[in-house]
Design an enzyme around this catalytic site. Structure first.
Site, PDB file in Angstrom:
ATOM      1  N   MET A  89       1.064  -1.429  -0.440  1.00 20.87           N
ATOM      2  CA  MET A  89       0.130   0.021   0.097  1.00 20.87           C
ATOM      3  C   MET A  89       1.166   1.382  -0.208  1.00 20.87           C
ATOM      4  O   MET A  89       2.114   1.538   0.892  1.00 20.87           O
ATOM      5  CB  MET A  89      -0.795  -0.274   0.833  1.00 20.87           C
ATOM      6  CG  MET A  89      -1.902  -1.335   1.562  1.00 20.87           C
ATOM      7  SD  MET A  89      -3.272  -0.908   0.013  1.00 20.87           S
ATOM      8  CE  MET A  89      -4.319   0.559   0.264  1.00 20.87           C
ATOM      9  N   LYS A  94       1.220   2.259  -6.889  1.00 23.14           N
ATOM     10  CA  LYS A  94       1.130   1.634  -8.165  1.00 23.14           C
ATOM     11  C   LYS A  94      -0.105   2.197  -8.909  1.00 23.14           C
ATOM     12  O   LYS A  94       0.937   2.041  -9.945  1.00 23.14           O
ATOM     13  CB  LYS A  94       0.420   0.304  -7.753  1.00 23.14           C
ATOM     14  CG  LYS A  94       1.418  -0.450  -6.938  1.00 23.14           C
ATOM     15  CD  LYS A  94       0.779  -1.976  -6.186  1.00 23.14           C
ATOM     16  CE  LYS A  94      -0.665  -1.167  -5.430  1.00 23.14           C
ATOM     17  NZ  LYS A  94      -0.282  -0.589  -3.797  1.00 23.14           N
ATOM     18  N   GLU A 153      -5.384  -2.894  -9.642  1.00 19.59           N
ATOM     19  CA  GLU A 153      -6.079  -3.125  -7.852  1.00 19.59           C
ATOM     20  C   GLU A 153      -6.299  -5.342  -8.969  1.00 19.59           C
ATOM     21  O   GLU A 153      -7.229  -5.797  -8.778  1.00 19.59           O
ATOM     22  CB  GLU A 153      -7.417  -2.915  -8.421  1.00 19.59           C
ATOM     23  CG  GLU A 153      -7.016  -1.787  -7.730  1.00 19.59           C
ATOM     24  CD  GLU A 153      -6.440  -1.140  -6.479  1.00 19.59           C
ATOM     25  OE1 GLU A 153      -6.305  -2.367  -5.552  1.00 19.59           O
ATOM     26  OE2 GLU A 153      -6.483   0.044  -5.176  1.00 19.59           O
ATOM     27  N   CYS A 176       8.626   1.803   4.860  1.00 20.94           N
ATOM     28  CA  CYS A 176       8.133   1.018   5.932  1.00 20.94           C
ATOM     29  C   CYS A 176       8.377   2.678   7.045  1.00 20.94           C
ATOM     30  O   CYS A 176       8.946   3.551   6.297  1.00 20.94           O
ATOM     31  CB  CYS A 176       8.713   0.718   6.933  1.00 20.94           C
ATOM     32  SG  CYS A 176       8.024   0.043   8.576  1.00 20.94           S
ATOM     33  N   CYS A 204      10.321   3.184   9.161  1.00 26.12           N
ATOM     34  CA  CYS A 204      11.096   2.731  10.234  1.00 26.12           C
ATOM     35  C   CYS A 204      12.348   3.622   8.802  1.00 26.12           C
ATOM     36  O   CYS A 204      13.672   3.533   9.142  1.00 26.12           O
ATOM     37  CB  CYS A 204      11.442   2.469  10.382  1.00 26.12           C
ATOM     38  SG  CYS A 204      11.931   0.514   9.277  1.00 26.12           S
TER      39      CYS A 204
END
Length: 195
Positions: free
Chosen positions: A11, A15, A85, A142, A144
């Protein structure tokens, strides 16, 4: 020779924006391309594909493509079919798309998630991993900074580990995480709000 492409990412990896840009590039060069989405996917309307950054374009359902394809001569088919999708399709739908590549010599580019919120392959994504000529990751990170490869379903700031595989949603319901933070259930930097 046409190919079947699977471009997957977690996510927030852009895309849909990528799919819309590829569509635009075909049109800008005087070629024809069509945007396809799964039947019933209506977050932005049944005939619209919209990215999180605001790009949008008219799209058609997969059932529309299945109805009109038998009436199209091989030499009149589009220069490219772009599917957004794709994880919401069935394995049979993926076989249908691969038949277009083989029988019509028309490239098909599928964009979607590889895995669900539990880290399991979607059925359509597994079929694409088996059939696609080219498999490419659309990367994202992410919180991080490491590569994100998991789609965590989130509610009230916590990871949801059970429920239906398909639950439509965007940034309000999902976040991309690296494997470590997905497994540990840490959806954001715990030190972020500390002074």
């Amino acid at each position: 020779m046409a190919k079947l492409y699977f471009r997957y990412g977690a996510m927030g990896s852009s895309k849909t924006a990528n799919a819309l840009m590829v569509h635009y590039n075909y049109i800008e060069r005087g070629q024809s391309a069509v945007l396809i989405k799964p039947d019933g996917e209506d977050r932005d309307g049944l005939d619209i594909i919209r990215s999180r950054i605001g790009l949008s374009e008219k799209a058609y359902s997969l059932s529309w493509l299945k109805k009109c394809l038998p009436h199209i001569n091989k030499e009149d088919i589009w220069d490219c079919i772009i599917v957004d999708e794709c994880q919401f399709l069935s394995p049979d739908d993926i076989d249908f798309l691969s038949d277009i590549v083989d029988d019509y010599d028309c490239p098909v580019i599928c964009y979607g998630l590889r895995t669900d919120f539990q880290g399991n392959l979607f059925d359509a994504s597994a079929r694409l991993m088996a059939l696609a000529d080219v498999i490419e990751e659309v990367p994202t990170v992410c919180w991080c900074g490491k590569k994100a490869q998991f789609n965590a379903r989130v509610k009230d700031g916590k990871i949801v580990r059970t429920g239906s595989q398909i639950e439509y949603g965007g940034n309000e319901s999902y976040t991309a995480l690296c494997r470590r933070h997905f497994k540990k259930g840490i959806v954001s930097n715990p030190n972020e709000n500390k002074i």
